[in-house]
Design an enzyme around this catalytic site. Structure first.
Site, PDB file in Angstrom:
ATOM      1  N   ARG A  20      -2.311  13.748   5.756  1.00  0.00           N
ATOM      2  CA  ARG A  20      -2.519  13.724   6.999  1.00  0.00           C
ATOM      3  C   ARG A  20      -1.650  14.586   7.819  1.00  0.00           C
ATOM      4  O   ARG A  20      -2.146  15.423   8.853  1.00  0.00           O
ATOM      5  CB  ARG A  20      -2.538  12.223   7.620  1.00  0.00           C
ATOM      6  N   ASN A  38      -6.488   7.534   7.312  1.00  0.00           N
ATOM      7  CA  ASN A  38      -6.577   6.991   5.814  1.00  0.00           C
ATOM      8  C   ASN A  38      -7.467   6.058   6.060  1.00  0.00           C
ATOM      9  O   ASN A  38      -7.664   5.211   6.920  1.00  0.00           O
ATOM     10  CB  ASN A  38      -5.279   6.438   5.378  1.00  0.00           C
TER      11      ASN A  38
END
Length: 92
Positions: A20, A38
């Site tokens: 990320r 996520n």
């Protein structure tokens, strides 16, 4: 300049490898807006928007990911650029 948007889902070893944070840095470098997060199933999803070439470059980069990632599949779906927020953030 044509703006486009995409919803992206990435599977493989993409959690616990700084995917990320890497995606946020990549998106900002390409001048994209949107978010990444996520999912409980172990995948990473993102919503990205910006110039068409930059979105395509981001999707290609997401197929590789950061060095520790092992991407197995990337699914994309066209999205509405109007639905994509300004900036680029990591969502919980």
């Amino acid at each position: 300049m044509t703006e486009t948007a995409a919803s992206v889902r990435v599977t493989g070893r993409v959690q616990g490898v700084a995917y990320r944070a890497w995606a946020k840095a990549q998106a900002r470098a390409l001048g994209l807006r949107g978010w990444v997060r996520n999912r409980d199933d172990g995948s990473v999803v993102a919503l990205i928007a910006g110039p068409e070439d930059a979105v395509k470059s981001m999707i290609a980069a997401m197929s590789e990911g950061p060095a520790a990632a092992q991407v197995t599949d990337v699914w994309t779906e066209e999205a509405d650029p109007a639905d994509v927020p300004e900036g680029f953030e990591i969502l919980p």
